[in-house]
Design an enzyme around this catalytic site. Structure first.
Site, PDB file in Angstrom:
ATOM      1  CG  ASP A  99      -0.608  -1.313   8.173  1.00 59.20           C
ATOM      2  OD1 ASP A  99      -1.497  -1.373   7.306  1.00 59.20           O
ATOM      3  OD2 ASP A  99      -0.140  -0.229   8.596  1.00 59.20           O
TER       4      ASP A  99
ATOM      5  CG  ASN B 264      33.062 -35.820   9.109  1.00 57.81           C
ATOM      6  OD1 ASN B 264      32.882 -35.227   8.059  1.00 57.81           O
ATOM      7  ND2 ASN B 264      32.094 -36.052   9.982  1.00 57.81           N
TER       8      ASN B 264
ATOM      9  CG  ASP C  13      32.116 -31.388  10.779  1.00 63.20           C
ATOM     10  OD1 ASP C  13      31.951 -31.358   9.550  1.00 63.20           O
ATOM     11  OD2 ASP C  13      31.737 -32.332  11.506  1.00 63.20           O
TER      12      ASP C  13
ATOM     13  CG  ASP D  64      -1.935   1.083   1.237  1.00 63.65           C
ATOM     14  OD1 ASP D  64      -2.064   1.753   0.203  1.00 63.65           O
ATOM     15  OD2 ASP D  64      -2.582   1.278   2.266  1.00 63.65           O
TER      16      ASP D  64
ATOM     17  CG  ASP E 144      -3.426  -5.267   4.214  1.00 66.92           C
ATOM     18  OD1 ASP E 144      -3.797  -5.140   3.040  1.00 66.92           O
ATOM     19  OD2 ASP E 144      -3.128  -4.303   4.942  1.00 66.92           O
TER      20      ASP E 144
ATOM     21  CG  ASN F 285      39.005 -34.924   0.540  1.00 69.53           C
ATOM     22  OD1 ASN F 285      39.593 -34.834  -0.543  1.00 69.53           O
ATOM     23  ND2 ASN F 285      39.121 -34.009   1.487  1.00 69.53           N
TER      24      ASN F 285
END
Length: 851
Positions: free
Chosen positions: A600, A693, A697, A339, A604, A668
């Protein structure tokens, strides 16, 4: 509706399901409450017994639940089971190490997700929907989910009905029950007692959860909450589940893709090692450890942390995210519908003039407009606020008798007032809608003439005001004799009194903001109920050139296909009815756009639900905030611009983890799987795979704080699983090529023993994975894009730890050996070639595959 029972301490007192047929005093007594509400202590006991006022239970985020969730992966469970079996049948040390690494990795995920959950809870508290209630004899506000049977709620226009309630008092209370009954018009509510067999849509003394107040006010007794409400019963039968957005579907597809690849690869590796007559338990542990390396077990934690971190950054920019998954859509948004009030304009109405039907200033128009505005009890609106503050009149002796609230179909508001024995109905609203109920007009000297006699003057007055960017409202009246109650049917044969001319000026600098949105690839489309002349004038005032305007009348004559085409071309939609907003949104979505809608108001909600991203503001009515995905703490497009930028940064950082998981890590593990079938020994022991691993990470966990290149923020991007699959194919193959090059160098050039091979491969694998993160995190040459502080620090630390680990006491525990100098020289050369090749491949890849 099921029988409701009151659970209070040791008392279980039945309450008839048909509570609309029970007088209010009796029902208050049955629920052991009073018009002054419950005590806080009683409310706490009932909350513990009934549970939160929710249609479905919240996902638990307590520490124990989150911690246990880290171990729910079948692969992790199988690996831990195999490690325990190994403890009793084989090496105890290896089993302990495997369990230790799995626990450490899970604790890291728990720590990350716990922080994300806490951060999100704090942000949501800022825009939490609250209910006004009587507690301990005082009015106050509590979160809707803490409401219990026996509470007395205070309702006003725009409020969401927080439970099934019996009305105790009302003042022109109208409720939108479309979500439950399908009725178009708001239902008027009043205090009465009804027969037990009254149909749901005729229960005028009952308020239902899931509906909302359109106008008026009242107080009500909460009888049922959560799943015990009518709306709750419907939602349970339908097993309602919010549809996943594009981002959630993409993450899910990505997870399934990696799981399928993992399952096939692990099965082949395990069977292959058995055929090579290797120990079954060692082969199984190796296959499971490989599965851990392949599986994106950190994906949920990384995504949660990325989204929560992004939500915190967006909160700092005054944008509160109510639904985390909407961040991706927010960043992908390329059309914003809004609006004009409060976004393009200041949102503050200035009362320019109050004139009679012939266009002259009129004190009577001012008085009647003021009476209409001061006595209305519907939702707060800027026009009535302007009349009350800028045109106050002495109304001594005037008494309000009744009201027909404003609704978005009639587009007018009528008040019945009494003064000195005379009863007058005063109507104010949109010019066409007021004129449609008028048959006469009053001139400046008080004479009554036919409406058609001044039709030309009225048309010219409205046109002139519109061309100046001003909005015109009509005021009409009618003497009703002795009538004391009115309905919309009384709005007939009225006399036009005059007009209010108001203006909401454009915001300074709004064109610059619109251009900033355009630079971000977001086109702004204005949806307004004002006529096309006002819309065109406002467009000119803010500097929007060559504006294409589509009116609601033109839309009514269009097919869905025609609207889909015209909606893309239009810049402003004028004279739009509330139900047409949703049609505009759906047409734009069908055309392939990611559409945001900013609203708002009470009308709406449906458009907010229909949009890819529903955006509201903190000052919005409850029904709009509840429908929104994102809430702005200020109604300002500049705030929205910052939010879009932060949303895109969050999405970009989430994709970085996906790219990492599909490049070095995947390559890998794939290489290691192949090497295990080619080499006479395992290329890495299961404990060494898990350590690899775990170390890789750590840098990935800092992705949420990484800096993002400007080009990833300047344009909207969408989740594309095909693009990710191609990325995995190209960069996974590159990684594997250099992995096998490393294997060849270790075996044929350096003549490495199994222990030295594993140490060299471990160090090269971890360091290359860390380095490739710095390459693929940006589309630029990696030396021209500075990584985030935490990513850089953690990457350097992990490289350092990897280099010294074999020489540490833990190195011997993991069966590593210190490498001779020539090993480091050869591996460094391979690593350098890998980084340079990845940089060249990246340049080729992004030129070939646009994203």
């Amino acid at each position: 509706m099921p029988t409701i029972t009151l659970k209070q301490e040791n008392l279980l007192e039945p309450v008839a399901a048909e509570f609309w047929s029970i007088p209010a005093p009796e029902l208050l007594n049955r629920l052991n409450t009073t018009p002054a509400g419950l005590t806080s202590a009683a409310a706490r006991r009932r909350l513990a017994l009934y549970g939160p006022n929710l249609l479905k239970s919240k996902r638990k985020t307590d520490a124990i639940t989150l911690l246990l969730a880290q171990f729910k992966s079948p692969i992790i469970i199988i690996l831990l089971g195999a490690a325990i079996l190994s403890y009793f049948l084989a090496g105890k040390a290896d089993a302990i190490i495997i369990c230790f690494i799995v626990v450490i990795s899970s604790l890291l995920g728990f720590w990350q997700e716990r922080g994300a959950a806490n951060a999100l809870a704090k942000l949501l508290a800022v825009v939490q929907i609250k209910a006004a209630v009587w507690r301990d004899g005082k009015q106050g506000e509590i979160p809707v989910e803490r409401l219990v049977p026996g509470d007395i709620v205070i309702l006003a226009a725009g409020d969401v009905i927080p439970g099934d309630c019996l009305l105790l008092s009302s003042n022109d209370l109208f409720v939108d029950e479309a979500a439950l009954t399908g009725e178009t018009y708001p239902a008027e509510k009043s205090v009465t007692v009804l027969p037990a067999d009254t149909p749901l849509n005729q229960r005028i003394n009952t308020l239902f959860m899931g509906t909302h107040v359109v106008s008026g006010s009242g107080q009500a007794l909460v009888v049922a909450t959560g799943t015990q409400t009518e709306f709750g019963q419907v939602s349970e039968r339908l097993v309602l589940r919010p549809p996943m957005n594009e981002f959630e579907r993409g993450v899910r597809r990505f997870g399934f893709l990696l799981m399928q690849v993992t399952f096939v690869m692990v099965t082949i590796i395990f069977v292959g090692n058995i055929l090579l007559k290797r120990p079954i338990l060692d082969s199984f542990l190796f296959a499971m450890a490989l599965a851990v390396g392949l599986t994106p077990q950190l994906l949920p934690a990384i995504i949660s942390v990325n989204l929560a971190t992004g939500a915190k950054r967006m909160a700092a920019a005054k944008v509160i995210v109510r639904k985390l998954a909407s961040i991706e859509n927010f960043g992908s948004m390329n059309v914003l519908c809004s609006d004009k009030t409060g976004t393009i304009t200041e949102g503050t109405v200035h009362l320019q003039s109050m004139v009679g039907a012939e266009g002259r200033d009129s004190k009577k128009v001012a008085l009647y407009a003021y009476l209409n505005a001061i006595f209305e009890t519907g939702f707060t609106n800027p026009i009535d606020l302007a009349i009350r503050t800028q045109a106050a009149c002495d109304i001594t002796g005037y008494e309000k008798l009744d009201e027909v609230p404003y609704d978005f179909i009639r587009k007018r508001l009528t008040i019945l007032v009494g003064h000195e024995g005379r009863r007058v109905m005063i109507t104010k609203g949109a010019v066409p809608n007021v004129l449609s109920v008028c048959t006469a007009a009053e001139t400046a000297d008080g004479a009554i003439i036919g409406l058609k006699d001044i039709a030309a003057e009225v048309t010219e007055l409205v046109k002139t005001a519109s061309e100046q960017g001003s909005r015109t409202l009509a005021v009409a009246y009618r003497d009703v004799g002795s009538v004391s109650d009115i309905t919309k049917d009384h709005e007939t044969a009225m006399t036009l009194l005059g007009f209010l001319i108001v203006q909401d000026p454009p915001k300074p600098g709004i064109l610059e903001t619109i251009n900033r949105l355009s630079d971000l690839g977001v086109s702004l489309k204005i949806i307004t109920g004002d006529n096309h002349l006002i819309a065109a004038t406002i467009a000119r005032q803010v500097g929007m050139a060559n504006t294409v305007i589509l009116t609601g009348q033109e839309m009514r004559l269009m097919s869905p296909e025609a609207l889909m085409q015209r909606a893309q071309e239009a810049d402003i939609f004028a004279e739009v009815e509330p139900n047409q907003k949703e049609r505009i949104i759906l047409a734009l979505k069908k055309a392939g756009h990611v559409v945001g809608y900013m609203g708002d108001g009470i009308n709406d909600a449906s458009a907010l639900h229909a949009a890819d991203v529903g955006i509201s503001v903190a000052s919005a009515v409850d029904v709009a905030k509840e429908a929104a995905d994102i809430v702005l703490l200020e109604q300002d497009l500049n705030v929205l611009v910052q939010g879009v930028q932060e949303g895109r940064k969050t999405f970009a950082n989430t994709l970085k983890y996906v790219f990492m998981a599909t490049s070095a890590n995947f390559g890998n593990m794939f290489s290691m799987a192949g090497a295990s079938l080619l080499l006479p020994f395992l290329p890495l022991l299961p404990t060494q795979i898990l350590l690899t691993n775990l170390l890789t990470d750590f840098p990935e966990m800092t992705i949420a704080t990484d800096s993002v290149d400007r080009e990833l923020v300047d344009r909207p991007h969408r989740w594309d699983i095909g693009f990710i699959r191609r990325f995995m194919f190209f960069f996974g193959i590159l990684s594997s090529v250099f992995d096998y090059l490393t294997f060849g160098a270790l075996i044929f050039i350096l003549r490495a023993t199994p222990e030295l091979f594993r140490t060299g491969w471990f160090q090269e694998s971890v360091i290359s994975a860390v380095m490739i993160v710095l390459v693929i995190r940006t589309r630029r040459p990696f030396i021209k894009s500075r990584p985030g502080k935490y990513l850089l620090i953690v990457s350097l630390v992990i490289i350092g730890v990897t280099l010294i680990f074999p020489a540490s006491p833990l190195g011997r525990v993991f069966e590593f050996q210190v490498l001779p100098l020539e090993f480091y020289l050869v591996l460094s050369l391979i690593l350098l070639l890998y980084i340079l090749s990845a940089e060249l491949l990246k340049r080729y890849f992004y030129r070939k595959f646009k994203y």
